[in-house]
Design a protein around this motif. Structure first.
Motif, PDB file in Angstrom:
ATOM      1  N   TYR A  99      -4.299  -1.835  -2.989  1.00  0.00           N
ATOM      2  CA  TYR A  99      -3.967  -1.249  -1.714  1.00  0.00           C
ATOM      3  C   TYR A  99      -2.494  -1.215  -1.602  1.00  0.00           C
ATOM      4  CZ  TYR A  99      -8.260  -1.194   0.651  1.00  0.00           C
ATOM      5  OH  TYR A  99      -9.478  -1.185   0.776  1.00  0.00           O
ATOM      6  N   TYR A 100      -1.294  -1.974  -3.115  1.00  0.00           N
ATOM      7  CA  TYR A 100      -0.117  -1.486  -3.335  1.00  0.00           C
ATOM      8  C   TYR A 100       0.028   0.200  -3.826  1.00  0.00           C
ATOM      9  CZ  TYR A 100       4.221  -1.422  -5.842  1.00  0.00           C
ATOM     10  OH  TYR A 100       5.130  -1.040  -5.934  1.00  0.00           O
ATOM     11  N   THR A 101      -0.104   0.780  -4.036  1.00  0.00           N
ATOM     12  CA  THR A 101      -0.276   1.347  -4.658  1.00  0.00           C
ATOM     13  C   THR A 101      -0.547   2.319  -3.708  1.00  0.00           C
ATOM     14  OG1 THR A 101      -1.793   1.550  -6.711  1.00  0.00           O
ATOM     15  CG2 THR A 101      -1.936   3.639  -6.083  1.00  0.00           C
TER      16      THR A 101
ATOM     17  N   THR B 224      -0.298   1.485  -0.145  1.00  0.00           N
ATOM     18  CA  THR B 224       1.062   1.011   1.061  1.00  0.00           C
ATOM     19  C   THR B 224       2.071   2.116  -0.221  1.00  0.00           C
ATOM     20  OG1 THR B 224       0.955  -0.947   0.373  1.00  0.00           O
ATOM     21  CG2 THR B 224      -0.474   0.349   2.066  1.00  0.00           C
ATOM     22  N   LYS B 225       2.402   1.870  -0.830  1.00  0.00           N
ATOM     23  CA  LYS B 225       3.950   1.832  -1.534  1.00  0.00           C
ATOM     24  C   LYS B 225       3.686   3.253  -1.611  1.00  0.00           C
ATOM     25  CE  LYS B 225       8.166   1.227  -3.016  1.00  0.00           C
ATOM     26  NZ  LYS B 225       8.835   0.306  -2.687  1.00  0.00           N
TER      27      LYS B 225
ATOM     28  N   PHE C 150      -0.073  -4.597   3.756  1.00  0.00           N
ATOM     29  CA  PHE C 150      -0.513  -4.711   2.692  1.00  0.00           C
ATOM     30  C   PHE C 150      -0.066  -6.424   2.392  1.00  0.00           C
ATOM     31  CE2 PHE C 150       1.767  -5.719  -1.590  1.00  0.00           C
ATOM     32  CZ  PHE C 150       0.536  -5.623  -2.342  1.00  0.00           C
TER      33      PHE C 150
ATOM     34  N   LYS D  75      -2.356  -9.768   1.138  1.00  0.00           N
ATOM     35  CA  LYS D  75      -1.841 -10.238  -0.111  1.00  0.00           C
ATOM     36  C   LYS D  75      -1.931 -11.527   0.892  1.00  0.00           C
ATOM     37  CE  LYS D  75       1.182 -10.321  -2.747  1.00  0.00           C
ATOM     38  NZ  LYS D  75       2.420 -10.210  -3.329  1.00  0.00           N
TER      39      LYS D  75
ATOM     40  N   THR E  11       3.298  -1.071   4.599  1.00  0.00           N
ATOM     41  CA  THR E  11       3.514  -2.304   3.648  1.00  0.00           C
ATOM     42  C   THR E  11       3.260  -3.574   4.467  1.00  0.00           C
ATOM     43  OG1 THR E  11       5.011  -0.454   3.197  1.00  0.00           O
ATOM     44  CG2 THR E  11       5.624  -3.382   2.943  1.00  0.00           C
TER      45      THR E  11
ATOM     46  N   TYR F 269      -0.276  -4.992 -10.149  1.00  0.00           N
ATOM     47  CA  TYR F 269       0.724  -4.132  -9.890  1.00  0.00           C
ATOM     48  C   TYR F 269       2.334  -4.377  -9.980  1.00  0.00           C
ATOM     49  CZ  TYR F 269       2.307  -6.804  -5.386  1.00  0.00           C
ATOM     50  OH  TYR F 269       3.690  -8.107  -4.888  1.00  0.00           O
ATOM     51  N   GLU F 270       2.243  -5.589  -9.815  1.00  0.00           N
ATOM     52  CA  GLU F 270       3.610  -5.015 -10.082  1.00  0.00           C
ATOM     53  C   GLU F 270       4.628  -5.452 -11.790  1.00  0.00           C
ATOM     54  OE1 GLU F 270       5.086  -9.213  -6.944  1.00  0.00           O
ATOM     55  OE2 GLU F 270       4.135  -9.613  -9.191  1.00  0.00           O
TER      56      GLU F 270
END
Length: 465
Positions: free
Chosen positions: A445-447, A449-450, A146, A150, A143, A257-258
């Protein structure tokens, strides 16, 4: 992710401030800088030569095996009998390699493939000083990195430079054809929504610690087995799989992603290596100190290289998973399995023993489909596919159709690095990438790391029971 020391960060900021306005001199040729190469993917980008890319490559790295192994691979490409390359490596090794790179600014594109613990900071530093970046996956492994990534994308936009990751799997022919057939509504229908337990799209990748690269046994650095430096499997190889889900299911669409991504479940597990296996692949007789925390009973090294992510993307349920074994069965290599479920047919890629360990795409009509009518429709739509991929055919096999492509399309994983590089060179020439690429890299990368965050929370909860 371990951060640089405050002293190092200040030195980087000073170097950036001193060199941001420096213009790269000489011709319009692309000049490559290879920074701290530690993964063989850095060398694979130089397995081919490229028009308008200077053969002189500046390498900046700390002293050690990583840079030496990289240079050996480049030398092997330069001295091979068939179609040798003619790269000239200008190498600087020293503790101040990063500051030296920033001070000299000997090129305009930084190539990154190595220790992932440092990679996101390298990316941010490079784009901050006005350098383009072509980076191996993953660009973020947790996270914290990530969030830094950004910032790096925002900095790249501000400084008018390109930041791009190396997605080789987009160039694998069966995946390309899976995408192509999914865009034929008469054959595929529309993509199902699926459920968390029965996802509309599934992708599984099996990899191996011991493997051959360019015909030689691969020597891996010991840090590759440290998830603090390499990253866990759920944030590493799954990067490719998440990318393909976005690329195939929502072609040329930006993912927010949000709004568009929801992780429904994630898990992680370890592959255990014996001391003998570790020695065979690293040439090290003992585990380094930083790995001892992961050594358990019978001196087995537990590597959290396996992971699975269940998630919804724009309302579609997807599942991606990665498995690492020590060595592939005889005649096999890394393998890929993929299913896209349509309302009229499923598109399935298999690569098992039955397929001779070569990826094979099949078109499998929905239950109770009139197969005679389906075949007529399929053949009527083949012209659309063949216009883009001449020579592609379909052959009936039971209640399914096997898709075959001429051998020229099956150029192998190593060749895909040159294809990615050529695409990046096109973007550099145009001065921009497609508008969907950056938001989709961020979403990707959100997907991953989350999912790691959720999987580790699950592991922690389980261990306390």
């Amino acid at each position: 992710m371990a951060s640089c020391s405050t002293k190092t960060q200040e030195a980087n900021k000073e170097a950036i401030a001193a060199n941001t306005e420096t213009e790269v001199t000489s011709s319009d040729k692309i000049k490559l800088i290879t920074l701290d190469p530690g993964h063989f993917h850095a060398a694979l980008l130089q397995k081919s030569m490229y028009a308008n890319v200077d053969p002189v490559v500046h390498v900046y790295a700390p002293e050690g095996d990583d840079v030496q192994e990289h240079l050996k691979k480049i030398e092997a490409y330069n001295t091979r009998q068939e179609d040798p390359t003619h790269w000239k490596e200008e190498v600087y090794t020293g503790e101040d390699y990063l500051q030296k790179m920033l001070a000299e600014k000997a090129g305009n594109v930084v190539v990154l493939a190595g220790n992932n613990q440092k990679k996101t900071e390298y990316i941010k530093t490079a784009v901050d000083t006005g350098l383009h970046v072509l980076a191996d996956k993953p660009m973020a492994i947790d996270t914290e990195s990530f969030l830094l990534l950004k910032e790096a994308f925002a900095s790249a936009a501000k400084n008018d430079v390109l930041l791009y990751d190396i997605m080789t799997e987009r160039y694998e022919i069966t995946t390309m054809l899976q995408k192509e057939f999914s865009m034929l509504p008469e054959v595929f229908g529309t993509l199902q929504k699926g459920t968390p337990t029965d996802p509309a799209i599934t992708k599984e990748s099996v990899h191996h610690f011991f493997k051959y690269v360019s015909g030689m046994p691969l020597k891996r650095p010991a840090w590759f087995f440290d998830v603090m430096q390499e990253g866990e499997g759920i944030v590493d190889v799954t990067t490719h799989l998440v990318d393909l889900v976005q690329w195939e299911c929502f072609p040329e669409q930006a993912i927010d992603y949000e709004k568009d991504i929801k992780i429904t479940a994630a898990r992680r597990w370890a592959t255990n290596l014996t001391p003998a296996q570790f020695k065979q692949v690293t040439a090290m007789a003992t585990y380094p100190a930083y790995l001892t925390r992961d050594v358990g009973k019978d001196s087995l090294l537990a590597v959290y290289s396996n992971g699975e992510i269940n998630y919804r993307i724009k309302g579609v349920n997807a599942k991606v998973s990665v498995i690492w074994n020590y060595k592939a069965p005889e005649g096999a290599g890394d393998t890929h399995f993929s299913v896209m479920k349509g309302t009229k047919a499923n598109l399935v890629i298999r690569q098992g023993q039955e397929q001779g360990y070569k990826p094979q795409l099949s078109i499998e009509p929905a239950k109770d489909t009139d197969l005679v009518a389906f075949e007529k429709t399929l053949k009527a739509n083949m012209a659309t596919v063949q216009q883009k991929y001449p020579g592609v055919e379909v052959k009936k096999a039971g209640d399914a159709w096997i898709v075959t492509a001429p051998e020229k399309y099956h150029n192998g994983h190593e060749a895909h690095f040159a294809q990615v590089a050529e695409k990046f060179l096109q973007y550099l020439a145009a001065g921009k990438m497609p508008e969907w690429e950056v938001p989709n890299m961020i979403a990707k990368y959100y997907t991953t790391t989350k999912a790691l965050e959720i999987a580790k929370q699950k592991s922690s909860t389980s261990s306390r029971r």
